[in-house]
Design a protein around this motif. Structure first.
Motif, PDB file in Angstrom:
ATOM      1  N   ARG A  85       0.609   8.570  -0.249  1.00 13.57           N
ATOM      2  CA  ARG A  85      -0.831   8.411  -0.010  1.00 13.57           C
ATOM      3  C   ARG A  85      -1.487   9.749   0.329  1.00 13.57           C
ATOM      4  NH1 ARG A  85      -2.344   2.940   1.292  1.00 13.57           N
ATOM      5  NH2 ARG A  85      -0.541   1.560   1.434  1.00 13.57           N
ATOM      6  N   ARG A  86      -0.731  10.606   1.025  1.00 12.49           N
ATOM      7  CA  ARG A  86      -1.261  11.900   1.447  1.00 12.49           C
ATOM      8  C   ARG A  86      -1.383  12.872   0.285  1.00 12.49           C
ATOM      9  NH1 ARG A  86       2.423  12.920   5.977  1.00 12.49           N
ATOM     10  NH2 ARG A  86       3.324  14.572   4.733  1.00 12.49           N
ATOM     11  N   THR A  87      -0.459  12.768  -0.674  1.00 12.08           N
ATOM     12  CA  THR A  87      -0.376  13.796  -1.718  1.00 12.08           C
ATOM     13  C   THR A  87      -0.935  13.360  -3.058  1.00 12.08           C
ATOM     14  OG1 THR A  87       1.882  13.087  -2.260  1.00 12.08           O
ATOM     15  CG2 THR A  87       1.651  14.851  -0.634  1.00 12.08           C
ATOM     16  N   LEU A  88      -1.108  12.059  -3.266  1.00 12.42           N
ATOM     17  CA  LEU A  88      -1.577  11.574  -4.562  1.00 12.42           C
ATOM     18  C   LEU A  88      -2.815  10.708  -4.332  1.00 12.42           C
ATOM     19  CD1 LEU A  88      -0.956  11.606  -7.576  1.00 12.42           C
ATOM     20  CD2 LEU A  88       0.526   9.613  -7.240  1.00 12.42           C
ATOM     21  N   ASN A  89      -3.952  11.302  -4.554  1.00 11.74           N
ATOM     22  CA  ASN A  89      -5.220  10.636  -4.276  1.00 11.74           C
ATOM     23  C   ASN A  89      -5.945  10.363  -5.585  1.00 11.74           C
ATOM     24  OD1 ASN A  89      -7.486   9.617  -3.061  1.00 11.74           O
ATOM     25  ND2 ASN A  89      -8.334  11.603  -2.503  1.00 11.74           N
ATOM     26  N   ASP A  90      -5.878   9.110  -6.047  1.00 14.31           N
ATOM     27  CA  ASP A  90      -6.534   8.725  -7.298  1.00 14.31           C
ATOM     28  C   ASP A  90      -7.080   7.315  -7.110  1.00 14.31           C
ATOM     29  OD1 ASP A  90      -6.868   7.597 -10.038  1.00 14.31           O
ATOM     30  OD2 ASP A  90      -6.006   9.519 -10.663  1.00 14.31           O
ATOM     31  N   PRO A  91      -8.353   7.093  -7.381  1.00 13.25           N
ATOM     32  CA  PRO A  91      -8.940   5.768  -7.146  1.00 13.25           C
ATOM     33  C   PRO A  91      -8.310   4.664  -7.998  1.00 13.25           C
ATOM     34  CG  PRO A  91     -10.455   7.189  -8.354  1.00 13.25           C
ATOM     35  CD  PRO A  91      -9.349   8.057  -7.879  1.00 13.25           C
ATOM     36  N   ARG A  92      -7.612   5.039  -9.059  1.00 17.63           N
ATOM     37  CA  ARG A  92      -6.971   4.029  -9.904  1.00 17.63           C
ATOM     38  C   ARG A  92      -5.652   3.534  -9.314  1.00 17.63           C
ATOM     39  NH1 ARG A  92      -6.058   7.073 -15.309  1.00 17.63           N
ATOM     40  NH2 ARG A  92      -5.672   8.775 -13.833  1.00 17.63           N
ATOM     41  N   LEU A  93      -5.155   4.182  -8.268  1.00 16.03           N
ATOM     42  CA  LEU A  93      -3.828   3.900  -7.727  1.00 16.03           C
ATOM     43  C   LEU A  93      -3.927   3.141  -6.412  1.00 16.03           C
ATOM     44  CD1 LEU A  93      -0.726   4.323  -7.663  1.00 16.03           C
ATOM     45  CD2 LEU A  93      -1.158   6.539  -6.568  1.00 16.03           C
ATOM     46  N   SER A  94      -3.182   2.059  -6.296  1.00 12.58           N
ATOM     47  CA  SER A  94      -3.071   1.333  -5.035  1.00 12.58           C
ATOM     48  C   SER A  94      -1.607   1.265  -4.635  1.00 12.58           C
ATOM     49  CB  SER A  94      -3.666  -0.073  -5.164  1.00 12.58           C
ATOM     50  OG  SER A  94      -3.010  -0.811  -6.179  1.00 12.58           O
ATOM     51  N   TRP A  95      -1.380   1.205  -3.320  1.00 10.91           N
ATOM     52  CA  TRP A  95      -0.025   1.216  -2.766  1.00 10.91           C
ATOM     53  C   TRP A  95       0.267  -0.134  -2.132  1.00 10.91           C
ATOM     54  CZ3 TRP A  95       2.746   5.804  -3.381  1.00 10.91           C
ATOM     55  CH2 TRP A  95       1.987   6.928  -3.749  1.00 10.91           C
ATOM     56  N   VAL A  96       1.400  -0.711  -2.476  1.00 11.71           N
ATOM     57  CA  VAL A  96       1.811  -1.999  -1.927  1.00 11.71           C
ATOM     58  C   VAL A  96       3.194  -1.825  -1.305  1.00 11.71           C
ATOM     59  CG1 VAL A  96       2.419  -4.390  -2.433  1.00 11.71           C
ATOM     60  CG2 VAL A  96       0.470  -3.316  -3.597  1.00 11.71           C
ATOM     61  N   THR A  97       3.305  -2.148  -0.017  1.00 13.01           N
ATOM     62  CA  THR A  97       4.584  -2.048   0.680  1.00 13.01           C
ATOM     63  C   THR A  97       5.281  -3.400   0.615  1.00 13.01           C
ATOM     64  OG1 THR A  97       3.620  -0.416   2.184  1.00 13.01           O
ATOM     65  CG2 THR A  97       5.738  -1.397   2.819  1.00 13.01           C
ATOM     66  N   ALA A  98       6.299  -3.488  -0.231  1.00 14.63           N
ATOM     67  CA  ALA A  98       7.008  -4.750  -0.451  1.00 14.63           C
ATOM     68  C   ALA A  98       8.283  -4.469  -1.226  1.00 14.63           C
ATOM     69  CB  ALA A  98       6.133  -5.733  -1.226  1.00 14.63           C
ATOM     70  N   PRO A  99       9.277  -5.348  -1.117  1.00 10.08           N
ATOM     71  CA  PRO A  99      10.501  -5.173  -1.902  1.00 10.08           C
ATOM     72  C   PRO A  99      10.261  -5.450  -3.376  1.00 10.08           C
ATOM     73  CG  PRO A  99      10.574  -7.246  -0.720  1.00 10.08           C
ATOM     74  CD  PRO A  99       9.358  -6.518  -0.226  1.00 10.08           C
ATOM     75  N   ALA A 100      11.071  -4.852  -4.227  1.00  8.69           N
ATOM     76  CA  ALA A 100      10.932  -5.061  -5.669  1.00  8.69           C
ATOM     77  C   ALA A 100      11.065  -6.529  -6.031  1.00  8.69           C
ATOM     78  CB  ALA A 100      11.973  -4.233  -6.419  1.00  8.69           C
ATOM     79  N   GLU A 101      11.923  -7.235  -5.301  1.00  7.61           N
ATOM     80  CA  GLU A 101      12.143  -8.654  -5.583  1.00  7.61           C
ATOM     81  C   GLU A 101      10.880  -9.490  -5.339  1.00  7.61           C
ATOM     82  OE1 GLU A 101      15.946  -6.646  -4.522  1.00  7.61           O
ATOM     83  OE2 GLU A 101      13.949  -6.741  -3.634  1.00  7.61           O
ATOM     84  N   GLY A 102       9.955  -8.967  -4.542  1.00 10.33           N
ATOM     85  CA  GLY A 102       8.714  -9.671  -4.238  1.00 10.33           C
ATOM     86  C   GLY A 102       7.553  -9.281  -5.123  1.00 10.33           C
ATOM     87  N   LEU A 103       7.825  -8.634  -6.238  1.00  7.46           N
ATOM     88  CA  LEU A 103       6.768  -8.146  -7.122  1.00  7.46           C
ATOM     89  C   LEU A 103       5.765  -9.229  -7.485  1.00  7.46           C
ATOM     90  CD1 LEU A 103       5.458  -6.207  -9.195  1.00  7.46           C
ATOM     91  CD2 LEU A 103       7.266  -6.880 -10.807  1.00  7.46           C
ATOM     92  N   ALA A 104       6.244 -10.407  -7.830  1.00  5.27           N
ATOM     93  CA  ALA A 104       5.338 -11.461  -8.312  1.00  5.27           C
ATOM     94  C   ALA A 104       4.332 -11.893  -7.256  1.00  5.27           C
ATOM     95  CB  ALA A 104       6.150 -12.660  -8.794  1.00  5.27           C
TER      96      ALA A 104
END
Length: 278
Positions: A85-104
């Protein structure tokens, strides 16, 4: 086998070291660009960077995605994402904190056009992740990922069959055994995620294998040392403190030539959710 994708990664020191490595050396950026190119994002509206870490692959996705595309970087380690979040600032990008298994549970209800996962699929519950990808992909959408050659049981033709000198990993093992009595790393010769298993899991999830490739990365000893300096990758991987691991690494590295090149192999997989037949 289910792997714990979080162990060691939700640590500020590891996250900082990983991000520094990714910005200094080409390994992750080069493999990310390769995977993203195979995802064919020309007409994509929503793309997922699965196990996205600090954003090396998200950066490659943003470079090739359409201007109006949405990119979701999903990772289970808050520390890694804080760096991203600190180094990559682009309005098209959102960050989701979750395990890969919970993608859906975190993908848009209308689905996604592509899922890209660089260097991390082996750490997940693979059948569960493939099933989650199947649930979120739109028809025609691509799922692109890679598996390290050792885990996949593949070797690129550029990789020498008989090394002319001990690898940095072998030197580390020898020094650790001499100074600390650590046992050698287990090598049972059985790959953990070969193409046969990948294909079986994809089929079970309802995804179609489109393409496979074995690629090579040419890595200098200096780059290899920097990678092994990241706490989560330090060797031996148990029983010693990080300070001891780094002392062993420094002694091993002193026995190599920094410009010597090693070749690492990767199995690259492209799968797809088929369009329904008319």
């Amino acid at each position: 086998m289910t792997q714990d994708a979080l162990t060691g990664w939700d640590d500020e020191t590891t996250a900082e070291a990983y991000a520094a490595f990714a910005h200094t050396f080409p390994m992750y950026s080069a493999s990310s660009r390769d995977l993203v190119a195979r995802a064919r994002l020309t007409d994509s509206h929503v793309i997922v960077d699965l196990c996205g870490g600090t954003g090396a692959t998200a950066e490659a996705i943003l470079a090739l995605a359409p201007p109006n595309a949405q990119v979701i970087s999903l990772d289970n380690a808050p520390s890694m994402q804080r760096i991203g979040r600190r180094t990559l600032n682009d309005p098209r990008l959102s960050w989701v904190t979750a395990p890969a298994e919970g993608l859906a549970e975190h993908a848009p209800a209308h689905g996604v056009d592509a899922v890209v996962c660089n260097s991390a699929i082996w750490k997940t519950d693979v059948p569960a992740v493939f099933a989650a990808v199947r649930r979120v992909l739109r028809p025609g959408g691509r799922f692109v990922f890679n598996v390290g050659g050792g885990f996949a049981g593949v070797t690129h033709p550029d990789a020498p069959t008989l090394p002319t000198s001990p690898s940095l990993g072998t030197l580390i093992e020898r020094i650790a055994a001499r100074d600390y009595g650590t046992p050698p790393a287990s090598a049972n010769g059985v790959p953990r995620l070969p193409l046969t298993a990948v294909t079986s899991h994809l089929t079970a999830a309802g995804l179609t294998l489109v393409e496979t490739d074995v690629t090579a990365q040419h890595v200098t000893m200096a780059e290899r040392r920097a990678w092994l300096s990241i706490p989560v990758f330090a060797r031996p991987d148990s029983g010693l403190s990080y300070e001891q691991q780094m002392a062993i690494l420094q002694e091993a590295y002193a026995q190599t030539c920094p410009d010597d090149v090693t070749v690492t192999s990767w199995l690259v997989v492209v799968a797809q959710l088929e369009e329904p037949q008319a």
